[in-house]
Enzyme design. Sequence first.
Site, mmCIF file in Angstrom:
data_model
loop_
_atom_site.group_PDB
_atom_site.id
_atom_site.type_symbol
_atom_site.label_atom_id
_atom_site.label_comp_id
_atom_site.label_asym_id
_atom_site.label_seq_id
_atom_site.Cartn_x
_atom_site.Cartn_y
_atom_site.Cartn_z
ATOM 1 C CB ILE A 49 -0.953 0.006 1.214
ATOM 2 C CG1 ILE A 49 -1.925 -1.165 1.136
ATOM 3 C CG2 ILE A 49 -1.731 1.323 1.281
ATOM 4 C CD1 ILE A 49 -2.797 -1.323 2.368
ATOM 5 C CD GLU B 176 -13.031 -0.604 10.170
ATOM 6 O OE1 GLU B 176 -13.391 -1.553 9.431
ATOM 7 O OE2 GLU B 176 -12.009 0.051 9.959
ATOM 8 C CG HIS C 188 -12.022 -1.075 6.001
ATOM 9 N ND1 HIS C 188 -11.689 -1.691 7.190
ATOM 10 C CD2 HIS C 188 -11.000 -1.341 5.155
ATOM 11 C CE1 HIS C 188 -10.522 -2.309 7.065
ATOM 12 N NE2 HIS C 188 -10.092 -2.101 5.839
ATOM 13 C CG ASP D 285 -10.891 3.503 3.899
ATOM 14 O OD1 ASP D 285 -12.072 3.815 3.609
ATOM 15 O OD2 ASP D 285 -10.384 2.423 3.565
ATOM 16 C CB VAL E 188 -5.432 3.864 3.843
ATOM 17 C CG1 VAL E 188 -6.160 5.134 3.450
ATOM 18 C CG2 VAL E 188 -3.935 3.999 3.580
ATOM 19 N N GLY E 189 -4.616 1.948 6.831
ATOM 20 C CA GLY E 189 -4.082 0.639 7.212
ATOM 21 C C GLY E 189 -5.021 -0.078 8.169
ATOM 22 N NE ARG E 190 -5.961 -4.716 9.168
ATOM 23 C CZ ARG E 190 -6.144 -4.698 7.862
ATOM 24 N NH1 ARG E 190 -6.427 -3.536 7.264
ATOM 25 N NH2 ARG E 190 -6.053 -5.801 7.150
#
Length: 221
Positions: free
Chosen positions: A43, A153, A172, A148, A122-124
């Site tokens: 990524i 979640e 996500h 994101d 945008v990872g965890r």
Amino acid sequence: MMITFCKNLKTYALQMKEGNWLPSKQGKEIYHSRVCIVGYGDIGYEIARRLKTFDCHITAIKRRVQDDLPYVDEVSSLDQLDKLLPTMDFVILSLPQSKETYHLFNTEKLLKMKKDAVLINVGRGSAIDTNDLIEVLNQEHLYGVGLDVVEEEPLSNTSPLWKFENVLITPHSSGGFVWQSVRDYYTTLVIRNIEHLKNKETLENEVDFQTGYRKVVTYKK
């Protein structure tokens, strides 16, 4: 997300509901900006490749420092992050979840960032302490935060994060899994790995479960 913040697209999207034509005279520039990508796997690599279009100065944070990473101006280790954060215009997190990345970005790290910096994850979601982030945002620190991913979640509709004008939240969705190109990529990857398995060969994208990272990363030039 970077373009959305820099070109005020969130503001304009909200104005559309009211039919308002109100150009914003403020903005943040991506061109020639300093960007820190924390976690330079697949990524991070793809992010850096695209940001080079804007002539950004890119610093990659990796567990193991490597020379000559493509699209990167300098490489540093996680223990140098505190020194780097005050110099960065954008900080992008593309980390896996592990013991060393859990709540890596707490109040201390967040306040080390420039007041007008943008943080994107945008990872965890676990890489950012949610309560600390809310506290820092309440201090009007940070130009923008793009999420994101979040710790829990889906994000509760009562979360204070929804209320900040300088926060952009997506569910996500940055992986693009609805795209045919992505489905084709993963289908062919699985087929190749089945063949590798049959031939007792090394699998592609094999994960080290002790570290949470991929065992071998080969970057395309």
